[in-house]
Write an enzyme that holds these catalytic residues in place. Structure first.
Site, mmCIF file in Angstrom:
data_model
loop_
_atom_site.group_PDB
_atom_site.id
_atom_site.type_symbol
_atom_site.label_atom_id
_atom_site.label_comp_id
_atom_site.label_asym_id
_atom_site.label_seq_id
_atom_site.Cartn_x
_atom_site.Cartn_y
_atom_site.Cartn_z
ATOM 1 N N HIS A 1 0.846 -1.196 0.000
ATOM 2 C CA HIS A 1 0.000 0.000 0.000
ATOM 3 C C HIS A 1 0.876 1.240 0.000
ATOM 4 O O HIS A 1 1.987 1.226 0.552
ATOM 5 C CB HIS A 1 -1.018 0.005 1.139
ATOM 6 C CG HIS A 1 -0.453 -0.061 2.529
ATOM 7 N ND1 HIS A 1 0.042 1.043 3.188
ATOM 8 C CD2 HIS A 1 -0.325 -1.091 3.399
ATOM 9 C CE1 HIS A 1 0.444 0.688 4.393
ATOM 10 N NE2 HIS A 1 0.247 -0.606 4.558
ATOM 11 N N ASP B 1 -0.108 4.340 1.126
ATOM 12 C CA ASP B 1 -0.397 5.328 2.168
ATOM 13 C C ASP B 1 0.284 4.976 3.487
ATOM 14 O O ASP B 1 0.666 3.831 3.724
ATOM 15 C CB ASP B 1 -1.917 5.512 2.359
ATOM 16 C CG ASP B 1 -2.646 4.238 2.762
ATOM 17 O OD1 ASP B 1 -2.282 3.152 2.269
ATOM 18 O OD2 ASP B 1 -3.575 4.319 3.583
ATOM 19 N N ASP C 1 6.153 -0.012 7.273
ATOM 20 C CA ASP C 1 4.736 -0.206 6.903
ATOM 21 C C ASP C 1 4.358 0.780 5.817
ATOM 22 O O ASP C 1 3.806 1.819 6.110
ATOM 23 C CB ASP C 1 3.870 -0.035 8.156
ATOM 24 C CG ASP C 1 2.413 -0.309 7.908
ATOM 25 O OD1 ASP C 1 2.084 -0.875 6.864
ATOM 26 O OD2 ASP C 1 1.589 0.074 8.752
ATOM 27 N N GLU D 1 -5.207 2.010 2.407
ATOM 28 C CA GLU D 1 -5.197 0.753 3.164
ATOM 29 C C GLU D 1 -5.358 1.039 4.647
ATOM 30 O O GLU D 1 -6.069 0.333 5.361
ATOM 31 C CB GLU D 1 -3.882 -0.001 2.919
ATOM 32 C CG GLU D 1 -3.852 -1.413 3.497
ATOM 33 C CD GLU D 1 -3.408 -1.519 4.949
ATOM 34 O OE1 GLU D 1 -3.606 -2.589 5.547
ATOM 35 O OE2 GLU D 1 -2.881 -0.540 5.517
ATOM 36 N N GLU D 2 -4.700 2.115 5.093
ATOM 37 C CA GLU D 2 -4.701 2.419 6.529
ATOM 38 C C GLU D 2 -6.073 2.886 7.023
ATOM 39 O O GLU D 2 -6.305 2.993 8.221
ATOM 40 C CB GLU D 2 -3.638 3.479 6.855
ATOM 41 C CG GLU D 2 -2.198 3.040 6.584
ATOM 42 C CD GLU D 2 -1.695 1.963 7.545
ATOM 43 O OE1 GLU D 2 -2.472 1.534 8.408
ATOM 44 O OE2 GLU D 2 -0.529 1.562 7.405
ATOM 45 N N GLU E 1 3.452 -6.727 4.040
ATOM 46 C CA GLU E 1 3.389 -6.070 5.358
ATOM 47 C C GLU E 1 4.537 -6.601 6.222
ATOM 48 O O GLU E 1 5.019 -7.717 6.017
ATOM 49 C CB GLU E 1 2.046 -6.369 6.039
ATOM 50 C CG GLU E 1 0.841 -5.752 5.365
ATOM 51 C CD GLU E 1 0.627 -4.282 5.716
ATOM 52 O OE1 GLU E 1 1.428 -3.731 6.511
ATOM 53 O OE2 GLU E 1 -0.322 -3.692 5.173
ATOM 54 N N HIS F 1 3.467 2.596 12.615
ATOM 55 C CA HIS F 1 2.559 3.607 13.169
ATOM 56 C C HIS F 1 3.178 4.383 14.328
ATOM 57 O O HIS F 1 2.495 5.179 14.957
ATOM 58 C CB HIS F 1 1.221 2.987 13.632
ATOM 59 C CG HIS F 1 0.472 2.282 12.542
ATOM 60 N ND1 HIS F 1 -0.869 1.983 12.624
ATOM 61 C CD2 HIS F 1 0.868 1.829 11.330
ATOM 62 C CE1 HIS F 1 -1.257 1.358 11.515
ATOM 63 N NE2 HIS F 1 -0.208 1.256 10.716
#
Ligand SMILES: [Zn+2]
Length: 364
Positions: free
Chosen positions: A69, A71, A101, A133-134, A161, A355
């Site tokens: 992903h 984003d 990530d 995705e997030e 991931e 994150h």
């Protein structure tokens, strides 16, 4: 360009989910563009974000799909020691938002794909790069629909991931739901003249919680899934305008995260039935009353498929006999699996860094 140089470029695009990812997508498309590479873009409704699907090699069944992903999660309020959108290296680690990530994986893929001789491939290699995705895997369904409509089915998908290169074979799903209740406004001196949307929202929430308790009796047989049961969370409730008005509107935003063994469609059907029961009750009092539940984002669980082709491929490439694992976090993998492509999750970096401020990826 090596993977670190590519990663520095990818990190420099601030692709926080609230922002456009088009500059990154354009750069990746240019990076791959050559004879034998076909690029397809699918956009969000506002056309400010796009999924990129690149197919290298012949249009034939049996290809391999690499999925990432584009984003990243916000950096607001986080204490970073360096600019999160400028890759920096300290002590054998690369720091920047998204390095684990999951731009690190995408950078590794791009380094390799730029050097692939498309004419020599017997089967295609796909790079699938999604948006949002997030936010709950909102973007990738359009990419998958486009893939199924226009490209031969792939034999295996690897979702990169961060698993520290272990083979992720299963994870929970995530379903983001919104329930709207419509009652009738009235002066609060006589509530019976109206219908309180909040009152019925409270009943709906209670029924959801009772159902969650019932589902929590079924535990997953997979280790690593914590908690080991399907969970529900009522995240937000908005409703009412003033103390002396019977509220006509209420909105509940909630989610459930099913373990791989449960049938998530059966959960949705049960929730629909709970809503229908309340609707009948509401409409007996006020004919225009209603309760509607919609799915905002649906990422089904990844279900463990023993000895699937994706697992076999990754084992062979990595030269490992290590057992596959169940993952504590969700991904787009369940969507690719549902589309009929055997899928595993495997990528560099650890979810422990995802994150967080000072997100890092070990260079080795
Ligand atoms: Zn991710």
């Amino acid at each position: 360009m090596d993977a670190v140089t590519i990663l520095a470029k990818l990190v420099s695009f601030d692709t926080t989910s609230s922002r456009s990812n088009l500059a990154l997508v354009e750069w990746v498309a240019n990076c791959l563009d050559r004879h034998g590479c076909c690029i397809r873009l699918t956009y969000d409704d506002a056309r400010t974000k796009a999924n990129l699907l690149a197919m290298l090699g012949p249009s034939r069944e049996g290809g391999i799909l690499l999925s990432g992903h584009s984003d990243v999660v916000p950096v607001n309020g986080q204490a970073w020691l360096s600019d999160p959108f400028a890759l920096s290296e300290r002590n054998g680690r690369l720091y920047g938002r998204g390095v684990a990530d999951m731009k690190g994986f995408v950078a590794c893929c791009l380094e390799q794909l730029r050097n692939v001789a498309c004419g020599d491939l017997e089967h295609p290699i796909y790079l699938a790069l999604s948006y949002d995705e997030e936010l709950g895997c909102i973007g990738v369904p359009r990419l998958i629909a486009d893939l199924l409509a226009n490209c031969p089915i792939a034999a295996a998908a690897i979702v990169g991931e961060p698993t520290q290169m272990r083979i992720g074979q299963a994870h929970k799903g995530t379903f983001v739901m919104r329930t709207r209740l419509f009652g009738r406004e009235a002066h609060s001196s006589d509530p019976s003249a109206g219908l309180s949307a909040i009152e019925f929202a409270a009943r709906f929430v209670q029924r959801l919680c009772d159902y969650a308790s019932e589902l929590s009796l079924t535990k997953t047989a997979l280790s690593c899934l914590e908690p080991a049961v399907t969970t529900f969370n009522i995240g937000q409730i908005e409703g009412g305008t003033a103390l002396n008005i019977v509220p006509a509107r209420c909105i509940i935003t909630w989610e459930f995260r099913p373990i791989p063994e449960v049938d998530h469609q059966a959960i949705q059907e049960r929730v629909d039935a709970l809503g229908a029961e309340l609707r009948r009750c509401m409409q007996q009092r006020v004919p225009e009353a209603d309760i509607q539940t919609e799915i905002i984002a649906a990422a089904p669980p990844l279900r463990w498929q023993p000895a699937n082709t994706a697992e076999a491929l990754v084992r062979e490439l990595a030269g490992t006999d290590a057992e596959g694992i169940a993952l504590s976090f969700g991904s787009e993998a369940g969507l690719f699996q549902t589309a009929g492509i055997p899928t595993v999750v495997c990528g560099p970096g650890s979810i422990d860094q995802a994150h967080k401020p000072n997100e890092w990826l070990a260079i080795d």
